[in-house]
Design a protein around this motif. Structure first.
Motif, PDB file in Angstrom:
ATOM      1  N   VAL A  72      31.249  35.286  43.094  1.00 53.37           N
ATOM      2  CA  VAL A  72      31.274  33.834  43.138  1.00 53.37           C
ATOM      3  C   VAL A  72      32.655  33.299  42.771  1.00 53.37           C
ATOM      4  O   VAL A  72      33.046  32.211  43.190  1.00 53.37           O
ATOM      5  CB  VAL A  72      30.186  33.240  42.216  1.00 53.37           C
ATOM      6  CG1 VAL A  72      30.437  33.593  40.765  1.00 53.37           C
ATOM      7  CG2 VAL A  72      30.083  31.728  42.392  1.00 53.37           C
ATOM      8  N   PHE A  73      33.440  34.074  41.999  1.00 54.27           N
ATOM      9  CA  PHE A  73      34.794  33.677  41.616  1.00 54.27           C
ATOM     10  C   PHE A  73      35.852  34.447  42.399  1.00 54.27           C
ATOM     11  O   PHE A  73      37.013  34.483  41.998  1.00 54.27           O
ATOM     12  CB  PHE A  73      35.000  33.861  40.118  1.00 54.27           C
ATOM     13  CG  PHE A  73      34.117  32.966  39.294  1.00 54.27           C
ATOM     14  CD1 PHE A  73      34.283  31.593  39.287  1.00 54.27           C
ATOM     15  CD2 PHE A  73      33.096  33.506  38.526  1.00 54.27           C
ATOM     16  CE1 PHE A  73      33.459  30.766  38.535  1.00 54.27           C
ATOM     17  CE2 PHE A  73      32.258  32.685  37.770  1.00 54.27           C
ATOM     18  CZ  PHE A  73      32.445  31.308  37.781  1.00 54.27           C
ATOM     19  N   GLY A  74      35.430  35.125  43.476  1.00 57.99           N
ATOM     20  CA  GLY A  74      36.401  35.791  44.339  1.00 57.99           C
ATOM     21  C   GLY A  74      36.592  37.269  44.095  1.00 57.99           C
ATOM     22  O   GLY A  74      37.413  37.900  44.784  1.00 57.99           O
ATOM     23  N   ASP A  75      35.885  37.873  43.134  1.00 55.97           N
ATOM     24  CA  ASP A  75      36.033  39.304  42.898  1.00 55.97           C
ATOM     25  C   ASP A  75      35.562  40.090  44.123  1.00 55.97           C
ATOM     26  O   ASP A  75      34.509  39.784  44.688  1.00 55.97           O
ATOM     27  CB  ASP A  75      35.210  39.748  41.681  1.00 55.97           C
ATOM     28  CG  ASP A  75      35.779  39.238  40.369  1.00 55.97           C
ATOM     29  OD1 ASP A  75      36.941  38.793  40.361  1.00 55.97           O
ATOM     30  OD2 ASP A  75      35.062  39.300  39.349  1.00 55.97           O
ATOM     31  N   PRO A  76      36.314  41.111  44.523  1.00 51.27           N
ATOM     32  CA  PRO A  76      35.892  41.929  45.671  1.00 51.27           C
ATOM     33  C   PRO A  76      34.782  42.902  45.277  1.00 51.27           C
ATOM     34  O   PRO A  76      34.602  43.226  44.101  1.00 51.27           O
ATOM     35  CB  PRO A  76      37.169  42.686  46.036  1.00 51.27           C
ATOM     36  CG  PRO A  76      37.881  42.844  44.719  1.00 51.27           C
ATOM     37  CD  PRO A  76      37.608  41.560  43.958  1.00 51.27           C
TER      38      PRO A  76
END
Length: 279
Positions: A72-76
């Motif tokens: 949700v915060f862009g972590d792959p």
């Protein structure tokens, strides 16, 4: 849909958890002093203050580092689970039917553990994502009922074969459920939401919350107090009374389940069996 009732920072940025998470791949194998470190478990969370709770505590006690990601915060998400013991997607306040990019990305990513036959566990929202990936319907209760608090579940014959001592009540926090995906095996059933646990190969989905700690129970019933006014929900006192009665059995089940989930070898396919027979 599970409510973790996490609080966002005013600027919307992610809040890390000191001492809990390792962002990026975690080391594993033999350490410099010759001690063995178990493979890490991939942990997927959906709030800036969310934690893997009791599940994380149990995994660390088993020797597994935790690699925490928050898409949700862009972590792959990793392209393979070759360097992981398994993966868990936890709950969150969103729905598997939401159209946000990270929801679609997580659902699509489930092709990785399914294809590689690696241990995967979906808890509440994570289970709904697995069900949706497999083509099942995810939807609210037709009469608007919710499960918020402790509710009875019943293991199926398949569930008993997998784990002999299931709790008769489990902690729930959701207002959506899912149909049993085609070709999967139901492990536990409930009343308002009939599908409570299922599996396909080494991938499992459970609707309930064995991850909830006592502190999380306080936080959820405080920040999510409005959920307890929904049809079918338990009042706050019943949450704590239920924990005193049912938590020991749920905790014992979780320990046994996690050990079997991670360490049970995959069943050989027919090609492997034929190859072994030929040798």
């Amino acid at each position: 849909m599970e409510e973790d009732n996490s609080m966002l920072r005013p600027d919307g940025n992610q809040l890390g958890e000191v001492g809990l998470e390792t962002l990026g791949p975690t080391t594993f194998g033999l350490t410099a002093c010759g001690r063995f470190t178990a493979l890490p478990v991939l942990i997927v969370l959906h709030g800036p203050m969310s934690t893997p709770g009791r599940v994380g505590n149990a995994l660390r006690a088993m020797g597994h580092p935790l690699d925490v990601r928050r898409p949700v915060f862009g972590d792959p998400l990793p392209k393979t689970l070759d360097h992981y013991a398994g993966a868990i997607i936890f709950g969150g306040p969103m729905s598997a039917n939401d159209t946000e990019e990270f929801i679609r990305r997580e659902i699509d990513w489930l092709a990785v553990p399914l294809k590689e036959q690696r241990p995967f566990l979906g808890i509440c929202l994570g289970a709904q994502m697995l069900a949706k990936h497999l083509g099942a319907r995810v939807a609210p209760h037709p009469e608007g009922r919710a499960e918020v608090g402790y509710y009875p579940i019943r293991p199926t014959d398949a569930g008993r074969k997998l784990c002999s001592h299931w709790p008769d009540h489990v902690y729930q926090w959701h207002r959506e459920g899912f149909d049993l995906p085609a070709g999967t095996e139901q492990l536990a059933e409930g009343d308002d939401f009939p599908v409570q646990a299922f599996r396909t190969g080494r991938c499992f989905g459970i609707q309930f919350h064995p991850d909830v700690t006592h502190a999380m129970l306080h936080r959820w019933t405080t920040r999510g107090h409005e959920r307890m006014s929904m049809p079918g929900a338990r009042n706050r006192a019943e949450h704590f009374n239920g924990r005193m009665v049912h938590d020991l059995a749920e905790r014992a089940w979780l320990t046994a389940f996690l050990d079997g989930w991670l360490h049970r070898p995959p069943a050989p396919d027919r090609g492997q069996i034929a190859s072994l027979a030929a040798e």
